[in-house]
Design an enzyme around this catalytic site. Structure first.
Site: not given
Length: 238
Positions: A126, A54
């Site tokens: 992610e 992220d």
């Protein structure tokens, strides 16, 4: 479900277009937390790698958008980044990769359709990006991220950010806390300059505060501040 054979592993790495990853690292990136109840004590979920990925996503697209939209202000850049990296966009990328078939789930999550849930797909993507960063550094992770999300970036070039600050915040908060943000009017001043002050909160925490001549305007200002705070990422070396 695990990566059953080295052929499965090679096929996924080939689709990613990166240098080989340690199988243990890739396996962790694909392990959903629901699996831990059925695993031995050495198993680890993908949540830490998801956090890392992220951050990489945020940094990559902060840089890309800054370079490609030289006339855009901070607010517009923030909206565009939130649009590119929101959960549904990442889930769409994961579907293109066929990532869902490789996610390692607990039986209950599997039965409940967890292999196709946007949240699980986005989190796995992610985590894979985080694993590439961990194994090969920022440049490799940046190249992968830009390649995988090229269609989403091209759409931003065609259409701009399609969502307002409140919508952007909704996506961010749902992905992190699995509940919608709440808007609370904390002050209302009457008179010639009628003003509202609004705070946006989630899980008992104030994420942003905004002021405006209407509640809507104040809510948008609060959401904008919250989006900026949530999407600001530290610079990474590599």
């Amino acid at each position: 479900m695990a990566l059953a054979t080295s052929t499965d592993y090679d096929r996924l790495v080939e689709r990613l277009g990166v240098k080989p990853l340690p199988e243990g690292l890739l396996g962790q990136a694909l392990t959903h937390a629901s699996y831990l109840n059925e695993a031995d004590s050495t198993a680890a979920s993908n949540e830490r790698l998801e956090f890392l990925g992220d951050s990489v996503l945020g940094m990559v697209f902060a840089s890309v958008l800054f370079d490609q939209f030289p006339d855009a202000g901070e607010g517009d850049l923030t909206k565009m980044r939130a649009e590119i990296v929101r959960g549904t966009s990442l889930a769409r990328v994961a579907e293109r990769l066929g990532l869902g078939e490789h996610i390692i789930l607990g039986r209950g999550e599997e039965t409940a359709g967890g292999r196709t849930r946007d949240r699980n797909l986005a989190g796995a993507l992610e985590a894979v990006i985080g694993a590439v960063y961990q194994a090969h550094g920022y440049r490799a992770a940046k190249a992968l991220t830009r390649r995988l999300l090229k269609p989403e970036l091209e759409q931003i070039h065609r259409e701009g950010a399609r969502v307002d600050a409140k919508s952007s915040l909704q996506h961010l908060v749902q992905a992190r806390w699995h509940e919608p943000p709440g808007y609370v009017t904390v002050q209302e001043a009457s008179g010639a300059e009628h003003r509202f002050i609004v705070e946006v909160r989630v899980a008992g925490t104030t994420l942003g505060r905004g002021e405006g001549r209407s509640k809507r305007e104040a809510q948008q200002a609060a959401a904008q501040e919250a989006v900026l705070a949530l999407t600001s990422q530290p610079k990474m070396e590599g």
